[in-house]
Design an enzyme around this catalytic site. Structure first.
Site, PDB file in Angstrom:
ATOM      1  N   ASP A  44       1.801 -26.144  51.893  1.00 35.78           N
ATOM      2  CA  ASP A  44       2.686 -25.173  51.253  1.00 35.78           C
ATOM      3  C   ASP A  44       2.138 -24.929  49.857  1.00 35.78           C
ATOM      4  O   ASP A  44       1.442 -25.787  49.297  1.00 35.78           O
ATOM      5  CB  ASP A  44       4.130 -25.712  51.169  1.00 35.78           C
ATOM      6  CG  ASP A  44       5.155 -24.603  50.885  1.00 35.78           C
ATOM      7  OD1 ASP A  44       4.955 -23.827  49.933  1.00 35.78           O
ATOM      8  OD2 ASP A  44       6.140 -24.523  51.629  1.00 35.78           O
ATOM      9  N   HIS A  56      12.336 -13.672  69.800  1.00 32.21           N
ATOM     10  CA  HIS A  56      12.984 -13.781  68.487  1.00 32.21           C
ATOM     11  C   HIS A  56      14.403 -14.357  68.622  1.00 32.21           C
ATOM     12  O   HIS A  56      15.369 -13.790  68.087  1.00 32.21           O
ATOM     13  CB  HIS A  56      13.019 -12.410  67.803  1.00 32.21           C
ATOM     14  CG  HIS A  56      12.869 -12.518  66.314  1.00 32.21           C
ATOM     15  ND1 HIS A  56      11.899 -11.874  65.605  1.00 32.21           N
ATOM     16  CD2 HIS A  56      13.572 -13.231  65.415  1.00 32.21           C
ATOM     17  CE1 HIS A  56      12.022 -12.162  64.318  1.00 32.21           C
ATOM     18  NE2 HIS A  56      13.032 -12.997  64.184  1.00 32.21           N
ATOM     19  N   ARG A  78       6.890 -15.298  61.735  1.00 28.32           N
ATOM     20  CA  ARG A  78       6.758 -13.860  61.930  1.00 28.32           C
ATOM     21  C   ARG A  78       5.453 -13.593  62.686  1.00 28.32           C
ATOM     22  O   ARG A  78       4.439 -14.263  62.461  1.00 28.32           O
ATOM     23  CB  ARG A  78       6.718 -13.113  60.593  1.00 28.32           C
ATOM     24  CG  ARG A  78       8.076 -12.927  59.918  1.00 28.32           C
ATOM     25  CD  ARG A  78       9.008 -11.980  60.692  1.00 28.32           C
ATOM     26  NE  ARG A  78      10.309 -11.809  60.045  1.00 28.32           N
ATOM     27  CZ  ARG A  78      11.393 -12.517  60.308  1.00 28.32           C
ATOM     28  NH1 ARG A  78      11.343 -13.482  61.213  1.00 28.32           N
ATOM     29  NH2 ARG A  78      12.538 -12.273  59.693  1.00 28.32           N
ATOM     30  N   ASP A  95       7.919 -17.494  69.416  1.00 27.22           N
ATOM     31  CA  ASP A  95       9.202 -16.797  69.388  1.00 27.22           C
ATOM     32  C   ASP A  95       9.013 -15.419  68.762  1.00 27.22           C
ATOM     33  O   ASP A  95       9.883 -14.564  68.863  1.00 27.22           O
ATOM     34  CB  ASP A  95      10.224 -17.605  68.570  1.00 27.22           C
ATOM     35  CG  ASP A  95      11.622 -17.007  68.664  1.00 27.22           C
ATOM     36  OD1 ASP A  95      12.072 -16.751  69.808  1.00 27.22           O
ATOM     37  OD2 ASP A  95      12.264 -16.797  67.625  1.00 27.22           O
ATOM     38  N   CYS A 136       6.167 -20.327  57.256  1.00 20.31           N
ATOM     39  CA  CYS A 136       6.043 -19.615  55.979  1.00 20.31           C
ATOM     40  C   CYS A 136       6.475 -18.160  56.200  1.00 20.31           C
ATOM     41  O   CYS A 136       6.514 -17.700  57.340  1.00 20.31           O
ATOM     42  CB  CYS A 136       4.607 -19.684  55.475  1.00 20.31           C
ATOM     43  SG  CYS A 136       3.412 -19.137  56.697  1.00 20.31           S
ATOM     44  N   GLU A 189       6.102  -6.916  68.324  1.00 17.86           N
ATOM     45  CA  GLU A 189       7.340  -7.233  69.064  1.00 17.86           C
ATOM     46  C   GLU A 189       8.421  -6.184  68.805  1.00 17.86           C
ATOM     47  O   GLU A 189       9.416  -6.115  69.539  1.00 17.86           O
ATOM     48  CB  GLU A 189       7.868  -8.620  68.674  1.00 17.86           C
ATOM     49  CG  GLU A 189       8.403  -8.662  67.245  1.00 17.86           C
ATOM     50  CD  GLU A 189       8.958 -10.019  66.822  1.00 17.86           C
ATOM     51  OE1 GLU A 189       8.556 -11.046  67.383  1.00 17.86           O
ATOM     52  OE2 GLU A 189       9.805 -10.024  65.917  1.00 17.86           O
TER      53      GLU A 189
HETATM   54  P1  NAI Z   1      12.010 -20.611  52.751  1.00 19.38           P
HETATM   55  O1  NAI Z   1      11.855 -19.538  51.725  1.00 19.38           O
HETATM   56  O2  NAI Z   1      13.058 -21.653  52.577  1.00 19.38           O
HETATM   57  O3  NAI Z   1      10.606 -21.346  52.971  1.00 19.38           O
HETATM   58  C1  NAI Z   1       9.383 -20.679  53.073  1.00 19.38           C
HETATM   59  C2  NAI Z   1       8.316 -21.629  52.572  1.00 19.38           C
HETATM   60  O4  NAI Z   1       7.050 -21.004  52.792  1.00 19.38           O
HETATM   61  C3  NAI Z   1       8.435 -21.941  51.067  1.00 19.38           C
HETATM   62  O5  NAI Z   1       8.390 -23.327  50.848  1.00 19.38           O
HETATM   63  C4  NAI Z   1       7.222 -21.236  50.470  1.00 19.38           C
HETATM   64  O6  NAI Z   1       6.690 -21.904  49.331  1.00 19.38           O
HETATM   65  C5  NAI Z   1       6.252 -21.288  51.640  1.00 19.38           C
HETATM   66  N1  NAI Z   1       5.158 -20.333  51.501  1.00 19.38           N
HETATM   67  C6  NAI Z   1       5.164 -19.107  50.924  1.00 19.38           C
HETATM   68  N2  NAI Z   1       3.912 -18.574  50.956  1.00 19.38           N
HETATM   69  C7  NAI Z   1       3.131 -19.496  51.567  1.00 19.38           C
HETATM   70  C8  NAI Z   1       1.754 -19.530  51.891  1.00 19.38           C
HETATM   71  N3  NAI Z   1       0.935 -18.530  51.558  1.00 19.38           N
HETATM   72  N4  NAI Z   1       1.287 -20.618  52.542  1.00 19.38           N
HETATM   73  C9  NAI Z   1       2.098 -21.660  52.850  1.00 19.38           C
HETATM   74  N5  NAI Z   1       3.420 -21.691  52.549  1.00 19.38           N
HETATM   75  C10 NAI Z   1       3.921 -20.609  51.933  1.00 19.38           C
HETATM   76  O7  NAI Z   1      12.208 -19.810  54.135  1.00 19.38           O
HETATM   77  P2  NAI Z   1      12.830 -20.369  55.482  1.00 19.38           P
HETATM   78  O8  NAI Z   1      14.297 -20.133  55.486  1.00 19.38           O
HETATM   79  O9  NAI Z   1      12.328 -21.723  55.740  1.00 19.38           O
HETATM   80  O10 NAI Z   1      12.199 -19.326  56.531  1.00 19.38           O
HETATM   81  C11 NAI Z   1      10.817 -19.245  56.791  1.00 19.38           C
HETATM   82  C12 NAI Z   1      10.521 -18.030  57.649  1.00 19.38           C
HETATM   83  O11 NAI Z   1      11.061 -18.212  58.957  1.00 19.38           O
HETATM   84  C13 NAI Z   1      11.196 -16.727  57.152  1.00 19.38           C
HETATM   85  O12 NAI Z   1      10.409 -16.088  56.152  1.00 19.38           O
HETATM   86  C14 NAI Z   1      11.278 -15.905  58.412  1.00 19.38           C
HETATM   87  O13 NAI Z   1      10.143 -15.075  58.492  1.00 19.38           O
HETATM   88  C15 NAI Z   1      11.262 -16.942  59.528  1.00 19.38           C
HETATM   89  N6  NAI Z   1      12.519 -16.939  60.308  1.00 19.38           N
HETATM   90  C16 NAI Z   1      12.473 -16.753  61.661  1.00 19.38           C
HETATM   91  C17 NAI Z   1      13.639 -16.733  62.424  1.00 19.38           C
HETATM   92  C18 NAI Z   1      13.638 -16.561  63.909  1.00 19.38           C
HETATM   93  O14 NAI Z   1      14.709 -16.349  64.512  1.00 19.38           O
HETATM   94  N7  NAI Z   1      12.506 -16.654  64.585  1.00 19.38           N
HETATM   95  C19 NAI Z   1      14.947 -16.876  61.767  1.00 19.38           C
HETATM   96  C20 NAI Z   1      14.882 -17.149  60.341  1.00 19.38           C
HETATM   97  C21 NAI Z   1      13.702 -17.152  59.650  1.00 19.38           C
END
Ligand code: NAI
Length: 329
Positions: free
Chosen positions: A175, A294, A233, A257, A204, A262
């Protein structure tokens, strides 16, 4: 406040109608159609719109929404890669999201995909239904004692780290910022994730930096034939490179997922259609790939939280008390 909901499914209506009992000042209308430059015009007379993961919040759509008097876009999801933030700010439209409604829901789906593809549940289920009780082709691996490589250790990634630790795995992570609550995790660089992981799980956001993070070059660095899981994503994984990697036996299994392109499929029943692109069909032609549409977020608890936080965002906006942690722009 009047809110127009786009891309509404029956389960959204149920969750939001329950939540609305506590928000008498909010009036909503549900549309089945998703938000795009044609449907944006329907927002005339509404203060806010509520959009979801596949909604189009690009500059031309935001221009129309602003012209129709919309001041607030409520995203009932965490990701906001579909929003042109510059255009929203220029148009005076505040965008609020639901950043952490139930991180465990997504992490639990990620481990479900990993376990299912590992133990080949998708094939075992069909075999037993056909009275084929033979085990050939169903060999999996133990997760216990293996290495999980987690990319992104925010809310969902952290939940995934805890689950993997519970399985007795060594947990390494990459991260940009380390999560201090994860004292059992060893932070490493991305190359080490690719080289040492038996399970790689992506958590991420999709940004310019993470677009095609899994590509032909990174797949070359993979050494241990891991299981790859993507619940983050689609754009984070280059599908063409992934398909080549699967053909070259680089992966023990792949659980997705989310996947590129998609958009037209997500949450739609298209069983009678001939799909316009072949990414899903090509992926599903491999016996060691499982794709879900998803659905990682889709638990009762998550739907309840999404509704509560979205309505709370609307109330906060109206009362001049926005929860800044939920602001996209
Ligand atoms: P969050 O904001 O709590 O965590 C994201 C993490 O990714 C942070 O620690 C950030 O520092 C890190 N990050 C940012 N850029 C990065 C990089 N270049 N390399 C490595 N790490 C990096 O977000 P959360 O809530 O954990 O969600 C993560 C992702 O999950 C969302 O952005 C969303 O796209 C996806 N998601 C998918 C869902 C689904 O139903 N499949 C539902 C909810 C979220």
């Amino acid at each position: 406040m009047k809110i127009l909901f786009y891309d509404t499914k029956p389960y959204d209506e149920i969750a939001f109608n329950m939540g609305l009992k506590d928000y008498p000042e909010i009036e909503v209308e549900y549309l089945k159609a998703d938000l795009n430059k044609h449907t944006a015009k329907a927002a005339e007379g509404y203060d806010a719109i509520c959009a979801f993961v596949s909604s189009d919040l690009s500059a031309p759509v935001l221009d129309i929404l602003a012209e129709k008097g919309v001041r607030l876009a409520l995203l009932r999801c965490a990701g906001f890669n579909n929003v042109d933030r510059e255009s929203a700010s220029k148009n005076g439209i505040t965008v609020l999201r639901v950043p952490g409604y139930s991180p465990e829901a997504i992490a639990e789906h990620a481990i479900t995909l990993a376990l299912a593809v590992n133990r080949k549940l998708h094939r075992a289920y069909v075999k037993v239904r056909d009275n084929n009780f033979a085990l050939s082709g169903l060999t999996g691996i133990n997760f216990y004692g293996k290495t999980a490589g987690i990319v992104g250790t925010g809310k969902i990634g952290a939940a995934m780290c805890r689950i993997c630790q519970g399985f007795g795995m060594k947990v390494i992570a990459y991260d940009k910022y380390q999560n201090p609550s994860l004292d059992f995790v060893t932070y490493v660089d991305l190359d080490t994730i690719f080289a040492e992981s038996d399970l790689i799980s992506l958590h991420c956001p999709l940004t310019e930096e993470t677009y095609h993070l899994i590509n032909a070059d990174s797949i070359k660095k993979i050494q241990k034939r891991p299981i790859l899981v993507n619940t983050a994503r689609g754009g984070i994984v280059d599908s063409e490179a992934l398909i080549r990697g699967i053909r070259e036996l680089k992966f023990f299994g792949v659980g997705l997922d989310v996947y590129e392109e998609e958009g037209g499929n997500v949450f739609e029943n298209r069983e009678d259609e001939i799909l316009e692109h072949s990414i899903v069909s090509r992926l599903l032609s491999f016996p060691n790939v499982i794709v879900t549409s998803h659905q990682a977020f889709f638990t009762e608890e998550a739907l309840h939280e999404i509704s509560r936080i979205t309505l709370e965002n609307a109330r906060g906006f109206e009362n001049g008390a926005i929860n800044e942690g939920n602001r996209v722009c």
